[in-house]
Design a protein around this motif. Structure first.
Motif, PDB file in Angstrom:
ATOM      1  N   VAL A 189      -0.932  -7.753 -10.454  1.00 51.38           N
ATOM      2  CA  VAL A 189       0.251  -6.988 -10.832  1.00 51.38           C
ATOM      3  C   VAL A 189       1.344  -7.335  -9.827  1.00 51.38           C
ATOM      4  O   VAL A 189       1.189  -7.088  -8.630  1.00 51.38           O
ATOM      5  CB  VAL A 189      -0.004  -5.466 -10.827  1.00 51.38           C
ATOM      6  CG1 VAL A 189       1.292  -4.704 -11.116  1.00 51.38           C
ATOM      7  CG2 VAL A 189      -1.051  -5.106 -11.875  1.00 51.38           C
ATOM      8  N   ASP A 190       2.399  -7.950 -10.318  1.00 49.89           N
ATOM      9  CA  ASP A 190       3.512  -8.376  -9.455  1.00 49.89           C
ATOM     10  C   ASP A 190       3.032  -9.219  -8.284  1.00 49.89           C
ATOM     11  O   ASP A 190       3.494  -9.079  -7.147  1.00 49.89           O
ATOM     12  CB  ASP A 190       4.293  -7.155  -8.946  1.00 49.89           C
ATOM     13  CG  ASP A 190       4.957  -6.380 -10.078  1.00 49.89           C
ATOM     14  OD1 ASP A 190       5.231  -6.991 -11.126  1.00 49.89           O
ATOM     15  OD2 ASP A 190       5.182  -5.171  -9.924  1.00 49.89           O
ATOM     16  N   GLY A 191       2.048 -10.092  -8.545  1.00 48.16           N
ATOM     17  CA  GLY A 191       1.586 -11.020  -7.519  1.00 48.16           C
ATOM     18  C   GLY A 191       0.475 -10.503  -6.644  1.00 48.16           C
ATOM     19  O   GLY A 191      -0.063 -11.259  -5.838  1.00 48.16           O
ATOM     20  N   ARG A 192       0.089  -9.250  -6.792  1.00 49.60           N
ATOM     21  CA  ARG A 192      -0.994  -8.690  -5.975  1.00 49.60           C
ATOM     22  C   ARG A 192      -2.261  -8.573  -6.813  1.00 49.60           C
ATOM     23  O   ARG A 192      -2.251  -7.970  -7.884  1.00 49.60           O
ATOM     24  CB  ARG A 192      -0.613  -7.312  -5.445  1.00 49.60           C
ATOM     25  CG  ARG A 192      -1.694  -6.730  -4.539  1.00 49.60           C
ATOM     26  CD  ARG A 192      -1.367  -5.324  -4.083  1.00 49.60           C
ATOM     27  NE  ARG A 192      -2.342  -4.856  -3.115  1.00 49.60           N
ATOM     28  CZ  ARG A 192      -2.443  -3.598  -2.701  1.00 49.60           C
ATOM     29  NH1 ARG A 192      -1.604  -2.696  -3.158  1.00 49.60           N
ATOM     30  NH2 ARG A 192      -3.357  -3.254  -1.828  1.00 49.60           N
ATOM     31  N   ARG A 193      -3.338  -9.152  -6.303  1.00 48.16           N
ATOM     32  CA  ARG A 193      -4.591  -9.085  -7.049  1.00 48.16           C
ATOM     33  C   ARG A 193      -5.129  -7.664  -7.031  1.00 48.16           C
ATOM     34  O   ARG A 193      -5.289  -7.054  -5.976  1.00 48.16           O
ATOM     35  CB  ARG A 193      -5.627 -10.039  -6.465  1.00 48.16           C
ATOM     36  CG  ARG A 193      -6.932 -10.039  -7.243  1.00 48.16           C
ATOM     37  CD  ARG A 193      -7.751 -11.294  -7.015  1.00 48.16           C
ATOM     38  NE  ARG A 193      -7.914 -11.604  -5.618  1.00 48.16           N
ATOM     39  CZ  ARG A 193      -8.303 -12.805  -5.172  1.00 48.16           C
ATOM     40  NH1 ARG A 193      -8.514 -13.783  -6.018  1.00 48.16           N
ATOM     41  NH2 ARG A 193      -8.442 -13.017  -3.882  1.00 48.16           N
ATOM     42  N   VAL A 194      -5.423  -7.131  -8.228  1.00 49.98           N
ATOM     43  CA  VAL A 194      -5.900  -5.759  -8.332  1.00 49.98           C
ATOM     44  C   VAL A 194      -7.312  -5.677  -8.895  1.00 49.98           C
ATOM     45  O   VAL A 194      -7.942  -4.617  -8.819  1.00 49.98           O
ATOM     46  CB  VAL A 194      -4.950  -4.897  -9.191  1.00 49.98           C
ATOM     47  CG1 VAL A 194      -3.577  -4.808  -8.546  1.00 49.98           C
ATOM     48  CG2 VAL A 194      -4.831  -5.446 -10.615  1.00 49.98           C
ATOM     49  N   ALA A 195      -7.805  -6.757  -9.487  1.00 50.93           N
ATOM     50  CA  ALA A 195      -9.144  -6.692 -10.078  1.00 50.93           C
ATOM     51  C   ALA A 195      -9.669  -8.077 -10.376  1.00 50.93           C
ATOM     52  O   ALA A 195      -8.906  -9.048 -10.475  1.00 50.93           O
ATOM     53  CB  ALA A 195      -9.119  -5.864 -11.361  1.00 50.93           C
ATOM     54  N   VAL A 244       2.024  -8.541 -15.293  1.00 50.60           N
ATOM     55  CA  VAL A 244       0.559  -8.459 -15.233  1.00 50.60           C
ATOM     56  C   VAL A 244       0.008  -9.830 -15.616  1.00 50.60           C
ATOM     57  O   VAL A 244       0.220 -10.297 -16.739  1.00 50.60           O
ATOM     58  CB  VAL A 244       0.017  -7.371 -16.174  1.00 50.60           C
ATOM     59  CG1 VAL A 244      -1.496  -7.252 -16.035  1.00 50.60           C
ATOM     60  CG2 VAL A 244       0.686  -6.023 -15.881  1.00 50.60           C
ATOM     61  N   THR A 245      -0.687 -10.469 -14.681  1.00 56.84           N
ATOM     62  CA  THR A 245      -1.117 -11.854 -14.857  1.00 56.84           C
ATOM     63  C   THR A 245      -2.634 -11.977 -14.752  1.00 56.84           C
ATOM     64  O   THR A 245      -3.248 -11.418 -13.841  1.00 56.84           O
ATOM     65  CB  THR A 245      -0.467 -12.765 -13.794  1.00 56.84           C
ATOM     66  OG1 THR A 245       0.951 -12.706 -13.929  1.00 56.84           O
ATOM     67  CG2 THR A 245      -0.929 -14.208 -13.938  1.00 56.84           C
ATOM     68  N   ASP A 268      -7.579  -2.582  -1.679  1.00 55.90           N
ATOM     69  CA  ASP A 268      -7.757  -3.232  -0.385  1.00 55.90           C
ATOM     70  C   ASP A 268      -9.236  -3.351  -0.028  1.00 55.90           C
ATOM     71  O   ASP A 268      -9.669  -4.366   0.520  1.00 55.90           O
ATOM     72  CB  ASP A 268      -7.019  -2.449   0.709  1.00 55.90           C
ATOM     73  CG  ASP A 268      -5.508  -2.567   0.568  1.00 55.90           C
ATOM     74  OD1 ASP A 268      -5.051  -3.514  -0.100  1.00 55.90           O
ATOM     75  OD2 ASP A 268      -4.790  -1.707   1.113  1.00 55.90           O
ATOM     76  N   ALA A 269     -10.006  -2.303  -0.334  1.00 55.37           N
ATOM     77  CA  ALA A 269     -11.439  -2.344  -0.029  1.00 55.37           C
ATOM     78  C   ALA A 269     -12.132  -3.413  -0.869  1.00 55.37           C
ATOM     79  O   ALA A 269     -12.978  -4.165  -0.372  1.00 55.37           O
ATOM     80  CB  ALA A 269     -12.069  -0.971  -0.287  1.00 55.37           C
ATOM     81  N   ALA A 270     -11.778  -3.489  -2.152  1.00 54.60           N
ATOM     82  CA  ALA A 270     -12.368  -4.502  -3.020  1.00 54.60           C
ATOM     83  C   ALA A 270     -11.999  -5.900  -2.554  1.00 54.60           C
ATOM     84  O   ALA A 270     -12.823  -6.818  -2.570  1.00 54.60           O
ATOM     85  CB  ALA A 270     -11.904  -4.289  -4.463  1.00 54.60           C
ATOM     86  N   GLU A 271     -10.747  -6.077  -2.129  1.00 55.89           N
ATOM     87  CA  GLU A 271     -10.315  -7.378  -1.635  1.00 55.89           C
ATOM     88  C   GLU A 271     -11.084  -7.759  -0.370  1.00 55.89           C
ATOM     89  O   GLU A 271     -11.474  -8.912  -0.189  1.00 55.89           O
ATOM     90  CB  GLU A 271      -8.810  -7.346  -1.332  1.00 55.89           C
ATOM     91  CG  GLU A 271      -7.952  -7.466  -2.570  1.00 55.89           C
ATOM     92  CD  GLU A 271      -8.061  -8.857  -3.170  1.00 55.89           C
ATOM     93  OE1 GLU A 271      -7.395  -9.782  -2.686  1.00 55.89           O
ATOM     94  OE2 GLU A 271      -8.835  -9.014  -4.122  1.00 55.89           O
ATOM     95  N   ALA A 272     -11.294  -6.782   0.517  1.00 58.19           N
ATOM     96  CA  ALA A 272     -12.018  -7.061   1.758  1.00 58.19           C
ATOM     97  C   ALA A 272     -13.441  -7.514   1.450  1.00 58.19           C
ATOM     98  O   ALA A 272     -13.956  -8.457   2.057  1.00 58.19           O
ATOM     99  CB  ALA A 272     -12.038  -5.818   2.646  1.00 58.19           C
ATOM    100  N   GLN A 273     -14.097  -6.839   0.489  1.00 62.12           N
ATOM    101  CA  GLN A 273     -15.455  -7.228   0.111  1.00 62.12           C
ATOM    102  C   GLN A 273     -15.473  -8.620  -0.499  1.00 62.12           C
ATOM    103  O   GLN A 273     -16.360  -9.431  -0.223  1.00 62.12           O
ATOM    104  CB  GLN A 273     -16.023  -6.215  -0.876  1.00 62.12           C
ATOM    105  CG  GLN A 273     -16.282  -4.843  -0.264  1.00 62.12           C
ATOM    106  CD  GLN A 273     -16.770  -3.832  -1.281  1.00 62.12           C
ATOM    107  OE1 GLN A 273     -16.706  -4.077  -2.482  1.00 62.12           O
ATOM    108  NE2 GLN A 273     -17.259  -2.711  -0.804  1.00 62.12           N
ATOM    109  N   ALA A 274     -14.469  -8.899  -1.341  1.00 57.03           N
ATOM    110  CA  ALA A 274     -14.400 -10.213  -1.979  1.00 57.03           C
ATOM    111  C   ALA A 274     -14.201 -11.314  -0.944  1.00 57.03           C
ATOM    112  O   ALA A 274     -14.839 -12.366  -0.998  1.00 57.03           O
ATOM    113  CB  ALA A 274     -13.267 -10.241  -3.007  1.00 57.03           C
ATOM    114  N   GLY A 313       0.195 -13.774  -4.053  1.00 62.09           N
ATOM    115  CA  GLY A 313       1.290 -13.918  -5.014  1.00 62.09           C
ATOM    116  C   GLY A 313       0.750 -14.512  -6.287  1.00 62.09           C
ATOM    117  O   GLY A 313      -0.383 -14.976  -6.343  1.00 62.09           O
ATOM    118  N   ALA A 314       1.560 -14.503  -7.336  1.00 64.42           N
ATOM    119  CA  ALA A 314       1.153 -15.065  -8.619  1.00 64.42           C
ATOM    120  C   ALA A 314       2.125 -16.155  -9.004  1.00 64.42           C
ATOM    121  O   ALA A 314       3.304 -15.909  -9.148  1.00 64.42           O
ATOM    122  CB  ALA A 314       1.126 -13.979  -9.702  1.00 64.42           C
TER     123      ALA A 314
END
Length: 215
Positions: free
Chosen positions: A110-116, A137-138, A188-194, A212-213
Motif C-alpha cells: 500500500v503506497d509502497g509499503r509491504r503490508v502482506a 495497492v500493488t 512491522d512484526a510480520a516484516e521482521a519475521q520475514a 517502495g513499489a
C-alpha cells in the motif's frame, strides 16, 4: 458509497482478472507434481532493483507469470483484495531459496509499503491501512530466492488505485489512530519475521534498502 477503484497495469494483466478460469486464479501452494528433479534457476538476474532493494529477475514474456488485482469495499469495513494469476503458483513455506519458473510468493503493498504476503487469491485489507485520500495497492511477484520476476526490466505487478472519502474513513470500523498504530505494529512484526527467515536463507536485501513499489 463514495469510493473510486481503478486499475493501473498493462492490458494483458487487466485481462487476467476477467479471463482466467476460477481454478487458474488460485494461488496453490506446495511443490509441483510429476517428479523430484529440481528445475534449474530461471531467467537472468539484473543489476536493477525494486523499491525494496531486491534484484529483478528477467524472463521472456512468453514464460513470465502474470498477476491481476481488484480492490472493493468490504461489507464490514476495510477492503477486499482479489488476485488472479497466470503461469504462477505460490510456494509452500520452507521451500529451497531457488528461483523456479512459474513459482514464488506475492507481496501486497500500500503506497509502497509491504503490508502482506498472501498465499490465497482473496485477502482482507484493514481500513486503517487505507486512510482518507487516494492510495495505490500493488501486488508484485517474487521468486523463491527473493528476486523479483520481471519482463523488459519492469517488475511483474499490478496496481489498483483506491480513493477513500473523509466520511467513509471516519465511519469505517477500526479506522482510528489507535487501530492504525496497531495495524502498523502488526505489519512491522510480520516484516521482521520475514526478514529473519530471509536472512537464514541468505536472501535478505542489502542493508539500507528503502521500501517502495516500482510502478
Amino acid at each position: 458509497m463514495p469510493w473510486i477503484k481503478s486499475t493501473r497495469q498493462p492490458l494483458a494483466a487487466l485481462a487476467v482478472c476477467v479471463l482466467l478460469p476460477l481454478g487458474a486464479a488460485a494461488c496453490a501452494t506446495g511443490e509441483a507434481h510429476g517428479g523430484t528433479v529440481p528445475s534449474p534457476p530461471a531467467g537472468t538476474v539484473l543489476d536493477v532493483t525494486d523499491g525494496t532493494g531486491r534484484n529483478l529477475r528477467e524472463v521472456a514474456r512468453k514464460d513470465a507469470p502474470e498477476v491481476g488485482i481488484e480492490v472493493t469495499p468490504a461489507a464490514g469495513g476495510g477492503w477486499d483484495v482479489r488476485l488472479a494469476f497466470r503461469r504462477f503458483r505460490c510456494s509452500a513455506p520452507g521451500v529451497r531459496p531457488v528461483a523456479v519458473t512459474g513459482r514464488g510468493v506475492v507481496s501486497l503493498f500500500v503506497d509502497g509499503r509491504r503490508v502482506a504476503r498472501p498465499r490465497t487469491p482473496a485477502f482482507h485489507l484493514a481500513a486503517a491501512l487505507v486512510p482518507h485520500g487516494t492510495h495505490h495497492v500493488t501486488a508484485r511477484l517474487y521468486a523463491d530466492d527473493g528476486t523479483v520476476w520481471a519482463v523488459r526490466g519492469k517488475p511483474v505487478e499490478s496496481t489498483a488505485d483506491v480513493t477513500v472519502s473523509g466520511a467513509e474513513a471516519a465511519a469505517a470500523p477500526g479506522a482510528g489512530p489507535d487501530a492504525a498504530r496497531a495495524d502498523a505494529a502488526g505489519v512491522d512484526a510480520a516484516e521482521a519475521q520475514a526478514h529473519a527467515a530471509e536472512a537464514d536463507a541468505g536472501t535478505a536485501p542489502a542493508a539500507g534498502a528503502t521500501p517502495g513499489a516500482g510502478r
